[in-house]
Motif scaffolding. Structure first.
Motif, PDB file in Angstrom:
ATOM      1  N   MET A   1     -28.339  22.873   3.379  1.00 15.19           N
ATOM      2  CA  MET A   1     -29.443  21.965   3.617  1.00 15.19           C
ATOM      3  C   MET A   1     -29.468  20.870   2.552  1.00 15.19           C
ATOM      4  O   MET A   1     -29.807  19.735   2.861  1.00 15.19           O
ATOM      5  N   ALA A   2     -29.131  21.172   1.349  1.00 19.38           N
ATOM      6  CA  ALA A   2     -29.074  20.169   0.288  1.00 19.38           C
ATOM      7  C   ALA A   2     -27.970  19.153   0.555  1.00 19.38           C
ATOM      8  O   ALA A   2     -28.115  17.964   0.243  1.00 19.38           O
ATOM      9  N   ILE A   3     -26.875  19.611   1.173  1.00 19.08           N
ATOM     10  CA  ILE A   3     -25.772  18.688   1.497  1.00 19.08           C
ATOM     11  C   ILE A   3     -26.214  17.662   2.524  1.00 19.08           C
ATOM     12  O   ILE A   3     -25.892  16.479   2.422  1.00 19.08           O
ATOM     13  N   VAL A   4     -26.980  18.098   3.538  1.00 20.48           N
ATOM     14  CA  VAL A   4     -27.483  17.169   4.554  1.00 20.48           C
ATOM     15  C   VAL A   4     -28.436  16.162   3.925  1.00 20.48           C
ATOM     16  O   VAL A   4     -28.388  14.958   4.233  1.00 20.48           O
ATOM     17  N   ILE A   6     -28.424  15.089   0.824  1.00 20.75           N
ATOM     18  CA  ILE A   6     -27.643  14.162  -0.007  1.00 20.75           C
ATOM     19  C   ILE A   6     -26.884  13.166   0.864  1.00 20.75           C
ATOM     20  O   ILE A   6     -26.771  11.981   0.536  1.00 20.75           O
ATOM     21  N   LEU A   7     -26.394  13.609   2.010  1.00 19.41           N
ATOM     22  CA  LEU A   7     -25.677  12.704   2.912  1.00 19.41           C
ATOM     23  C   LEU A   7     -26.614  11.698   3.593  1.00 19.41           C
ATOM     24  O   LEU A   7     -26.209  10.592   3.924  1.00 19.41           O
ATOM     25  N   LEU A   8     -27.860  12.084   3.828  1.00 17.94           N
ATOM     26  CA  LEU A   8     -28.821  11.181   4.479  1.00 17.94           C
ATOM     27  C   LEU A   8     -29.488  10.213   3.498  1.00 17.94           C
ATOM     28  O   LEU A   8     -30.124   9.249   3.921  1.00 17.94           O
ATOM     29  N   LEU A   9     -29.369  10.445   2.219  1.00 18.82           N
ATOM     30  CA  LEU A   9     -30.010   9.592   1.225  1.00 18.82           C
ATOM     31  C   LEU A   9     -29.583   8.121   1.315  1.00 18.82           C
ATOM     32  O   LEU A   9     -30.443   7.240   1.286  1.00 18.82           O
ATOM     33  N   PRO A  10     -28.303   7.771   1.450  1.00 23.49           N
ATOM     34  CA  PRO A  10     -27.925   6.357   1.594  1.00 23.49           C
ATOM     35  C   PRO A  10     -28.485   5.718   2.865  1.00 23.49           C
ATOM     36  O   PRO A  10     -28.888   4.549   2.867  1.00 23.49           O
ATOM     37  N   VAL A  11     -28.562   6.484   3.946  1.00 20.40           N
ATOM     38  CA  VAL A  11     -29.100   5.959   5.201  1.00 20.40           C
ATOM     39  C   VAL A  11     -30.583   5.628   5.039  1.00 20.40           C
ATOM     40  O   VAL A  11     -31.053   4.565   5.466  1.00 20.40           O
ATOM     41  N   VAL A  12     -31.323   6.528   4.429  1.00 21.67           N
ATOM     42  CA  VAL A  12     -32.755   6.309   4.218  1.00 21.67           C
ATOM     43  C   VAL A  12     -32.974   5.129   3.268  1.00 21.67           C
ATOM     44  O   VAL A  12     -33.888   4.323   3.471  1.00 21.67           O
ATOM     45  N   THR A  13     -32.129   5.006   2.252  1.00 18.63           N
ATOM     46  CA  THR A  13     -32.243   3.888   1.316  1.00 18.63           C
ATOM     47  C   THR A  13     -32.040   2.552   2.026  1.00 18.63           C
ATOM     48  O   THR A  13     -32.805   1.604   1.834  1.00 18.63           O
ATOM     49  N   LEU A  14     -31.000   2.464   2.842  1.00 20.36           N
ATOM     50  CA  LEU A  14     -30.750   1.226   3.595  1.00 20.36           C
ATOM     51  C   LEU A  14     -31.874   0.929   4.591  1.00 20.36           C
ATOM     52  O   LEU A  14     -32.255  -0.229   4.780  1.00 20.36           O
TER      53      LEU A  14
END
Length: 65
Positions: A1-4, A6-14
């Motif tokens: 769950m932590a990997i998901v 971390i992977l979604l963090l750039p998408v949310v930032t953009l």
């Protein structure tokens, strides 16, 4: 769950950055026109009197003496 996460963090930032820019773009007023100046209306001095005068001269029989 932590990997998901971390992977979604750039998408949310953009997404947040894009929405912030869009909100600023919609909130700002329109830019003034490039051709607008302080006094852009030019009036012809006495233009209305000169245009109306010849219309009344042609009718000689309608005026009472």
């Amino acid at each position: 769950m932590a990997i998901v996460a971390i992977l979604l963090l750039p998408v949310v930032t953009l997404l947040l950055y894009g929405m912030d820019r869009t909100e600023d773009w919609l909130a700002r007023g329109p830019a003034p026109a490039r051709h607008a100046r302080g006094r852009h209306l030019r009036l012809i001095h006495g233009g209305r009197r000169r245009a109306a005068a010849p219309a009344g001269r042609g009718e000689a029989g309608t005026e009472a003496a």
